[in-house]
Design a protein around this motif. Structure first.
Motif, PDB file in Angstrom:
ATOM      1  N   THR A  73       0.831  -1.202   0.000  1.00 31.75           N
ATOM      2  CA  THR A  73       0.000   0.000   0.000  1.00 31.75           C
ATOM      3  C   THR A  73       0.868   1.256   0.000  1.00 31.75           C
ATOM      4  O   THR A  73       0.597   2.217  -0.736  1.00 31.75           O
ATOM      5  CB  THR A  73      -0.929   0.002   1.233  1.00 31.75           C
ATOM      6  N   SER A  74       1.950   1.239   0.803  1.00 32.99           N
ATOM      7  CA  SER A  74       2.837   2.412   0.840  1.00 32.99           C
ATOM      8  C   SER A  74       3.568   2.608  -0.479  1.00 32.99           C
ATOM      9  O   SER A  74       3.955   3.722  -0.813  1.00 32.99           O
ATOM     10  CB  SER A  74       3.842   2.263   1.980  1.00 32.99           C
ATOM     11  N   TRP A  75       3.750   1.531  -1.213  1.00 32.32           N
ATOM     12  CA  TRP A  75       4.404   1.661  -2.512  1.00 32.32           C
ATOM     13  C   TRP A  75       3.403   2.008  -3.627  1.00 32.32           C
ATOM     14  O   TRP A  75       3.776   2.083  -4.790  1.00 32.32           O
ATOM     15  CB  TRP A  75       5.113   0.353  -2.871  1.00 32.32           C
ATOM     16  N   ARG A  76       2.148   2.187  -3.230  1.00 32.91           N
ATOM     17  CA  ARG A  76       1.099   2.666  -4.134  1.00 32.91           C
ATOM     18  C   ARG A  76       0.893   1.750  -5.326  1.00 32.91           C
ATOM     19  O   ARG A  76       0.752   2.187  -6.469  1.00 32.91           O
ATOM     20  CB  ARG A  76       1.411   4.082  -4.617  1.00 32.91           C
ATOM     21  N   PHE A  77       0.858   0.455  -5.042  1.00 36.63           N
ATOM     22  CA  PHE A  77       0.559  -0.491  -6.098  1.00 36.63           C
ATOM     23  C   PHE A  77      -0.958  -0.492  -6.355  1.00 36.63           C
ATOM     24  O   PHE A  77      -1.754  -0.288  -5.439  1.00 36.63           O
ATOM     25  CB  PHE A  77       1.006  -1.893  -5.700  1.00 36.63           C
ATOM     26  N   PRO A  78      -1.353  -0.772  -7.588  1.00 40.65           N
ATOM     27  CA  PRO A  78      -2.787  -0.865  -7.876  1.00 40.65           C
ATOM     28  C   PRO A  78      -3.422  -2.020  -7.109  1.00 40.65           C
ATOM     29  O   PRO A  78      -2.735  -2.981  -6.730  1.00 40.65           O
ATOM     30  CB  PRO A  78      -2.829  -1.100  -9.394  1.00 40.65           C
ATOM     31  N   PRO A  79      -4.719  -1.964  -6.872  1.00 39.21           N
ATOM     32  CA  PRO A  79      -5.390  -2.974  -6.014  1.00 39.21           C
ATOM     33  C   PRO A  79      -5.172  -4.412  -6.468  1.00 39.21           C
ATOM     34  O   PRO A  79      -4.947  -5.304  -5.634  1.00 39.21           O
ATOM     35  CB  PRO A  79      -6.865  -2.572  -6.093  1.00 39.21           C
ATOM     36  N   ASP A  80      -5.263  -4.680  -7.786  1.00 37.93           N
ATOM     37  CA  ASP A  80      -5.126  -6.071  -8.222  1.00 37.93           C
ATOM     38  C   ASP A  80      -3.717  -6.604  -7.955  1.00 37.93           C
ATOM     39  O   ASP A  80      -3.540  -7.733  -7.485  1.00 37.93           O
ATOM     40  CB  ASP A  80      -5.484  -6.200  -9.700  1.00 37.93           C
ATOM     41  N   LEU A  81      -2.695  -5.793  -8.207  1.00 39.95           N
ATOM     42  CA  LEU A  81      -1.330  -6.217  -7.939  1.00 39.95           C
ATOM     43  C   LEU A  81      -1.083  -6.311  -6.428  1.00 39.95           C
ATOM     44  O   LEU A  81      -0.371  -7.211  -5.960  1.00 39.95           O
ATOM     45  CB  LEU A  81      -0.333  -5.246  -8.580  1.00 39.95           C
ATOM     46  N   HIS A  82      -1.705  -5.422  -5.661  1.00 41.12           N
ATOM     47  CA  HIS A  82      -1.595  -5.469  -4.199  1.00 41.12           C
ATOM     48  C   HIS A  82      -2.126  -6.796  -3.669  1.00 41.12           C
ATOM     49  O   HIS A  82      -1.480  -7.477  -2.861  1.00 41.12           O
ATOM     50  CB  HIS A  82      -2.364  -4.293  -3.600  1.00 41.12           C
ATOM     51  N   ASP A  83      -3.289  -7.201  -4.135  1.00 40.00           N
ATOM     52  CA  ASP A  83      -3.904  -8.430  -3.650  1.00 40.00           C
ATOM     53  C   ASP A  83      -3.100  -9.660  -4.055  1.00 40.00           C
ATOM     54  O   ASP A  83      -2.931 -10.595  -3.262  1.00 40.00           O
ATOM     55  CB  ASP A  83      -5.335  -8.549  -4.177  1.00 40.00           C
ATOM     56  N   LEU A  84      -2.601  -9.664  -5.296  1.00 43.88           N
ATOM     57  CA  LEU A  84      -1.787 -10.798  -5.743  1.00 43.88           C
ATOM     58  C   LEU A  84      -0.501 -10.894  -4.934  1.00 43.88           C
ATOM     59  O   LEU A  84      -0.051 -11.988  -4.572  1.00 43.88           O
ATOM     60  CB  LEU A  84      -1.466 -10.658  -7.233  1.00 43.88           C
TER      61      LEU A  84
END
Length: 550
Positions: A448-459
């Motif tokens: 989250t702190s690296w501001r990844f998009p939600p789909d990549l965050h979840d994966l």
């Protein structure tokens, strides 16, 4: 010129004349005695017929029948006195009494006039080898001071037809040139056409074959991305020349790429290559350096098989030499190679090279390496600029007597916005039922702190959870979760103390485990595992980041 006087100076003439003086021959006229006819006497005697002395031979007639080209010139301006029949047949009739520059234009065009002057001044023969004359044939010319005549020097010009030898030599040169072109083409085709581009390194390489008089060697280099942010760098040199060396080089380079996929330590890779080199050709040896760069460690781990030391220039300009450990060349067998390491932090530049860059016939090898160190200490700019500068400083030109291969890599020091694209985060896992939830929470917060998009965050969170669960079930402490991002990918890695490598397998419907690695392999771009130094293993996976919108 008095040919009789000149012929008396030929080797052996004076000895034969002295012999005749010591043993005079008495001649009688048998016909006046009326005993035996001359023909009968010749048949009855065992003595050979008398041989005429050299000074009694008609010299002009002899020279006219010599198949070689003969000419005679007098004086400082080399006025033509005589040419034999072979010379006239080759170049046509020549006017006597004229200076050689005018009467013998073919010799002027061949650059023979200075040779006549040198022979006249020094009193010694001078030779001009294998020159193609206007008649299309090749001759070797010899100018010999012959005699003095009224104080004016005489020079005998003698030309031997060497056309067959010259044509054979030209055919040999043509064949060698074609073989060299074939070897160069093969060599270049077996080298990487484009270098792989790791996220954390900037790399450039160059290969320059030896000059036209030198046969092509077996120098090679390669860059191999191993996954998990790690990169293998290879440079080697097959001892020998020509197509055979290039072919062996191609086999070794292919084997290195295959062995690199096993993600073994450098010394184990060289151990495998050593056995393969012996199988390829028991009489062929090669030197090689295999190195691995791990951005998390800030070091270059390497093993050397008889190759020259890696040079590293740090961000302050200090050059370090990686001298140890070094084993014998590949193909010698019976040696246990060992791995060493050298620092390669941000702002550092490393150089891998072959002996053609530093070895000179009139200079000690250590002096050549020291010169390269001095050149590297002041080299700045991109890897390609550094590479070109090192080649120029070593005096490598198009007619160099050996092949040269150079591989330059830089670990850039990233700051500002560029530094935001390269981040690291790690969590020590102490085990227990709370380890998995803590790992998921940690991974979620970091992504989250690296501001990844939600789909990549979840994966990413799912992959971290599965790798940690697998390590908790099958591994042993100490355990660590590491997340790393570059400008191109997200890397998730879990290490533990057990060296048993996981493998992907198909879980049956009733199995309660065995699906973690299969899930990771499905959702990630790549995954892999390797053993770590000192025991233990690392299991990793990668996700390719979406390209930013223009």
């Amino acid at each position: 010129m008095n040919f009789t006087r000149w012929s008396a100076r030929l080797p052996g003439t004076q000895r034969r004349a002295a012999a005749r003086a010591d043993h005079p021959v008495t001649t009688t006229d048998r016909r006046s005695e009326g005993s035996v006819p001359a023909a009968r006497a010749e048949r009855l005697t065992d003595e050979p017929p008398p041989v005429p002395a050299v000074d009694e031979l008609p010299v002009r007639e002899v020279l006219d029948r010599v198949p070689a080209l003969v000419a005679l010139v007098h004086g400082a301006d080399h006025r033509l006195a005589y040419v034999n029949d072979a010379y006239a047949a080759a170049f046509g009739a020549r006017p006597c009494g004229e200076p050689a520059a005018k009467a013998l234009p073919e010799l002027r065009d061949l650059g023979l006039m200075p040779l006549l002057d040198q022979a006249l001044r020094s009193g010694k023969p001078r030779t001009l080898k294998s020159r193609k004359a206007p008649d299309g044939r090749s001759y070797t010319f010899t100018c010999t001071p012959a005699a003095e005549n009224n104080g004016k020097g005489t020079v005998l010009i003698f030309a031997t037809d060497v056309t067959d030898h010259a044509e054979a030599a030209e055919r040999l040169r043509t064949s060698e040139r074609r073989q060299r072109e074939t070897a160069v083409t093969l060599q270049r085709s077996l080298l990487p056409q484009e270098l792989e581009e790791p996220d954390d390194l900037r790399i450039a390489a160059t290969y320059q074959p030896g000059g036209t008089e030198a046969a092509v060697g077996g120098d090679w280099y390669d860059v191999i991305t191993l996954g998990g942010g790690r990169t293998a760098l290879v440079i080697g040199d097959v001892m020998g020349r020509g197509v055979r060396a290039a072919a062996v080089m191609g086999q070794l380079r292919t084997a290195v790429r295959a062995y690199a996929r096993l993600d073994l330590p450098p010394h184990e890779i060289l151990q495998l290559l050593d056995g393969l080199a012996t199988e390829i050709d028991a009489n062929q040896i090669a030197t090689c350096v295999y190195a691995i760069h791990d951005p998390n460690e800030g070091r270059l781990v390497y093993a050397s098989a008889g190759h020259l030391p890696i040079l590293v220039r740090d961000d302050s300009g200090t050059v370090l030499r990686a001298d140890e450990p070094t084993g014998p060349p590949l193909g010698t067998g019976g040696w246990m190679h060992a791995s060493g390491s050298i620092p390669l932090g941000p702002g550092s530049t490393a150089v891998l090279y072959t002996d053609g860059l530093v070895e000179r016939r009139d200079e000690d090898l250590d002096e050549g390496i020291a010169s390269l160190e001095r050149a590297l200490s002041g080299a700045t700019g991109t890897p390609q600029v550094v590479c070109d500068r090192l080649v120029r400083s070593a005096g490598v030109t198009a007619d160099h007597d050996d092949d040269v291969a150079v591989l330059v890599l830089q670990h850039p020091a990233r700051t500002g916005p560029d530094g935001e694209l390269f981040r690291n985060a790690a969590l020590e896992l102490l085990g227990g039922v709370e380890a998995a939830p803590r790992a998921r929470a940690f991974a979620s917060g970091v992504l989250t702190s690296w501001r990844f998009p939600p789909d990549l965050h979840d994966l990413g969170v799912l992959a971290a959870s599965e790798l940690v669960a697998n390590s908790l079930q099958h591994g042993t402490p100490p355990m660590r979760l590491r997340l790393r991002r570059t400008d191109r990918r997200l890397i998730i890695e879990v290490t533990d103390g057990d060296d048993h490598l996981p493998r992907r397998r198909r879980a049956e419907p009733g199995d309660e485990s065995g699906r973690g690695i299969a899930i990771v392999a499905t959702i990630a771009s790549q995954w892999g595992s390797r053993r770590t130094p000192g025991g233990g293993k690392a299991v990793w996976c990668e996700f390719v980041l979406p390209k930013p919108a223009d």
